[in-house]
Enzyme design. Sequence first.
Site, PDB file in Angstrom:
ATOM      1  N   ARG A   5       0.834  -1.202   0.000  1.00 40.55           N
ATOM      2  CA  ARG A   5       0.000   0.000   0.000  1.00 40.55           C
ATOM      3  C   ARG A   5       0.869   1.252   0.000  1.00 40.55           C
ATOM      4  NH1 ARG A   5      -2.562   0.757   6.058  1.00 40.55           N
ATOM      5  NH2 ARG A   5      -0.914  -0.243   7.247  1.00 40.55           N
ATOM      6  N   SER A  32      -5.496   4.779   5.366  1.00 37.14           N
ATOM      7  CA  SER A  32      -4.851   3.462   5.355  1.00 37.14           C
ATOM      8  C   SER A  32      -4.536   2.970   3.951  1.00 37.14           C
ATOM      9  CB  SER A  32      -5.671   2.432   6.129  1.00 37.14           C
ATOM     10  OG  SER A  32      -6.933   2.287   5.572  1.00 37.14           O
ATOM     11  N   GLU A  53     -18.966   3.029  -1.733  1.00 35.56           N
ATOM     12  CA  GLU A  53     -18.125   2.392  -2.747  1.00 35.56           C
ATOM     13  C   GLU A  53     -18.837   2.211  -4.089  1.00 35.56           C
ATOM     14  OE1 GLU A  53     -18.512   1.237   0.356  1.00 35.56           O
ATOM     15  OE2 GLU A  53     -16.521   1.447   1.246  1.00 35.56           O
ATOM     16  N   PHE A  78     -14.017  -4.668  -0.216  1.00 32.33           N
ATOM     17  CA  PHE A  78     -15.078  -3.778  -0.713  1.00 32.33           C
ATOM     18  C   PHE A  78     -14.920  -3.519  -2.214  1.00 32.33           C
ATOM     19  CE2 PHE A  78     -13.911  -2.066   3.671  1.00 32.33           C
ATOM     20  CZ  PHE A  78     -14.609  -3.078   4.307  1.00 32.33           C
ATOM     21  N   HIS A 104      -5.134  -4.173   1.481  1.00 34.73           N
ATOM     22  CA  HIS A 104      -5.710  -5.150   2.396  1.00 34.73           C
ATOM     23  C   HIS A 104      -6.211  -6.403   1.679  1.00 34.73           C
ATOM     24  CE1 HIS A 104      -5.271  -1.694   4.881  1.00 34.73           C
ATOM     25  NE2 HIS A 104      -5.897  -2.171   5.923  1.00 34.73           N
TER      26      HIS A 104
END
Lengths: 310, 273
Positions: A5, A32, A53, A78, A104
Amino acid sequence: MKALRDAFGDEILALGRENPNVYVVDCDIGKSCKTLEFARQLPQQHLNVGIAEQNAAGVSAGLATCGKIPFVSTYAAFGSMRMCEQIRQEICYPRLNVKIACSHGGLTPANDGASHQAIEDYGIMRTLPNMTILVPCDYYSCRSLIRAACQWDGPVYLRFTRDPVPFIYRESDQFEIGRARTVREGGDVAIIAAGAVMSLALQACDLLHSQGIEARLLDMHTVKPLDTAAVTAAIQEIGRVVTVEDHNIINGIGSAVCEVAAGLGRGVVKRMGVQDQFGESGPYFDLLEKNGVTAQSIADTARSLVTGEN
Amino acid sequence: MLTEERRAFLTQRARQARALTLEAIYRVGRGHIGGTMSIAELLIALYDDVMRVDPSNPSWPERDRLVVSKGHAAPIVYAVLAMKGYFDPKLLDTLNANGTTLPSHCDMRKVPGIDMTAGSLGQGLSAAVGMALANQMDHRDSYVYAIVGDGESQEGQVWEAVMLAAQRKLEHLIVFVDDNGCQVDGFTGDILNMRPFDQKYRAFGWHAIYVEDGHSFDQILDAIHQAKQTPDRPHAIILNTVKAKHVPGAENTYQSHCFSLTREQLDNSLRNL
């Protein structure tokens, strides 16, 4: 060690500075997903749609019709599921130039548990026509592949990890979409892996080497379009394949490799990964171990294929 | 206020759009009649009087764009595009046929003039918001129009898009709600009542106008004019429409959403237009 990330945060900022059409569409987890610096430095190219989303996917589709290159930034759970139908209908079917950039991936949001872990994501994305899927394994390959995704005209799903992973490559290494990378050469067994488990696969190669077994390790960073030439070569030349991934063994890289093997009518493939069960909270490597994914178990599986012992 | 002559011209154009649509659906055997007939006047008003478009250059970046979120209305959108010269009206004969470039639902990759693919309900407004944002960021004065069904407004994504449009003050976004009161299985008011739309949009920070007769060119054009005079907010124009307008026996019935026309019904409708 560096998290993928962070590679996204660094590379998207570089791309955004170079090209004013590069946009980041956040869903309120920029902190994040590492897009805050992009937002700070390039506010005209940044949009936070809030915790929404589905709308993020649709808005990005609209931006893409106007020549923008939007990167929707969210978590893999998501990005692959909450917005799945929007990706199918508004991005993949009209083949719009939207990148779904997800942190993630797999079990890496280890402490957050099953709700935040994405063990199904690229399996779902793999079934969508027009979709390209990238699963980088370290910081440098991740940056190179993000750049390649930006230059690729069409939908791309990118999967990053939350936690730091070891460096595998050098900064100067370049990666091409659709072309697997040979990390280790060997002729006794092939290990085909992608993502955060690459370091385990490399350790397994070392263990095998100490036992006199030479493994060919392929970095299958592009899950789709699959490098069928590299998979075919592994099956034709070696015939014994272990796949390793931080993803459900159903419909992941293991399945993709099996599809090639079945078409060839030869080869033995052992799939290692999440054993069709949800994740849970815990340290990342403990969660992998619960699914039978350790350097030792990869080496053992590979050796059993070579020796014929179970 | 429209001149008598202009009103007559637009009325004739809507008649032609309905006729082309009904004939195409009749040839297919079955189709979305109710929700195409309810937006005939709106489409003619937009394409003949309002939108800045160039049919010879459908991808002109400065154009106004239209997202038909209720993608099943495609047959009448195609009819109007053909009337505008985007493609040969003969193509309408191929609606839904295997291999056609005019599929059942709006398709931006196959149909010149279609700005966004649609078909799965509740998604178009998000794309329209994305287009309006791109225009805003690039300092283009183009408008983005969207047509959203009353039934599809039950999808939560519509309201995610509504919130974002207000947050970003998308004053060049105009949304039409085709409030015909019907959805597939019944009347919208009986299933999941969405009215009053204008109050809902206002509560979400939009400028909203309720149009008593959604088939009146004067009222539609006046509402668009009012919208363009109002800065800093996106605009919702709620059109009180009749599902299957001008199709005898089918008007204001939810069963008209998708059905087969008999030859007699087609002839009656064409006479009735």
